[in-house]
Write an enzyme that holds these catalytic residues in place. Structure first.
Site, mmCIF file in Angstrom:
data_model
loop_
_atom_site.group_PDB
_atom_site.id
_atom_site.type_symbol
_atom_site.label_atom_id
_atom_site.label_comp_id
_atom_site.label_asym_id
_atom_site.label_seq_id
_atom_site.Cartn_x
_atom_site.Cartn_y
_atom_site.Cartn_z
ATOM 1 N N ILE A 57 36.975 37.439 47.959
ATOM 2 C CA ILE A 57 36.818 38.923 47.087
ATOM 3 C C ILE A 57 38.241 38.214 47.290
ATOM 4 O O ILE A 57 39.240 37.630 47.281
ATOM 5 C CB ILE A 57 37.377 39.872 48.395
ATOM 6 C CG1 ILE A 57 37.329 40.930 47.538
ATOM 7 C CG2 ILE A 57 38.443 39.964 49.393
ATOM 8 C CD1 ILE A 57 37.595 42.361 48.484
ATOM 9 N N SER A 58 38.664 38.454 45.338
ATOM 10 C CA SER A 58 40.118 38.114 44.912
ATOM 11 C C SER A 58 41.719 38.983 45.320
ATOM 12 O O SER A 58 41.425 40.191 45.685
ATOM 13 C CB SER A 58 39.750 38.619 42.942
ATOM 14 O OG SER A 58 39.030 37.354 42.466
ATOM 15 N N ALA A 59 42.145 38.534 45.169
ATOM 16 C CA ALA A 59 43.323 39.448 45.264
ATOM 17 C C ALA A 59 43.757 40.391 44.464
ATOM 18 O O ALA A 59 43.485 39.959 43.577
ATOM 19 C CB ALA A 59 44.573 38.615 45.515
#
Length: 211
Positions: A57-59
């Protein structure tokens, strides 16, 4: 009441220059619903987190940057390549509102089901999750006013260029060892302009027009 850590995260994003609309959207999305149970304690940390199947999950700051670059407004139809756990789609769903629509494609069936479940649990009805090869886009609902790609392609995939609407914007990481976030703009006559935002790190885009 905001979940623990959400207020600290949004303050940090605000200091980082995140636009007001994107900031408000991120405030509304319960990120803890989109991370694995054993990651709940760091759900609001500004860092990528593993979600299984060698994906992340992207920052939040990268989600914020990409959403700002897309200049999303209410009522838009958006195509996302790489659903992951559904978090990015949820943020965009807040930005387009009830009259907008998000189509998000995930090549890993387990993650497509996870994203679908997470989005339903979080109450987003304007997102459709599709299990398919995202590098080919989704021609049946094209053109899209905005396209976002959450994995790095060897070059901007041709089908996505074709499915981008006139006056549309796409953001896509491009490269192998060294990746750059590329902003693709199509003008009113269909001419395409490319601009590089800066260096990024994403998992590779796997598919016919990926790796």
């Amino acid at each position: 009441m905001e979940p623990k850590g959400q207020e600290i995260l949004t303050r940090a994003l605000e200091l980082n220059g995140t636009g007001k609309r994107v900031l408000n959207a991120i405030k509304k999305v319960p990120r803890h619903l989109f991370v694995p149970e054993d990651m709940q304690s760091v759900a609001y940390a500004d860092t990528p987190l593993p979600i299984g199947h060698d994906q992340t999950i992207s920052a939040p700051h990268m989600v914020a940057i990409m959403c700002d670059l897309l200049e999303i407004t209410e009522g838009m139809t958006i195509l996302e390549i790489g659903s992951g756990s559904g978090y990015n789609a949820a943020v965009m769903a807040e930005l387009v509102g009830k009259n907008g629509k998000i189509y998000t494609i995930e090549r890993i069936p387990e993650l497509a089901e996870l994203a679908r479940s997470n989005l339903e649990r979080a109450g987003y009805s304007n997102v459709t999750v599709i299990h398919d090869d995202g590098s080919c886009g989704l021609p049946e609902h094209a053109p899209y006013e905005r396209i976002t790609v959450t994995s790095a392609a060897p070059e901007v995939p041709q089908p996505l260029r074709e499915q981008l609407a006139n006056n549309g914007i796409m953001v896509v990481p491009v490269g192998t060892r060294h990746q750059n976030l590329v902003i693709v703009r199509k003008d009113n006559e269909g001419n395409i302009n490319y601009r590089t935002w800066g260096e990024v790190i994403f998992v590779p885009l796997i598919g016919k027009y990926g790796f």
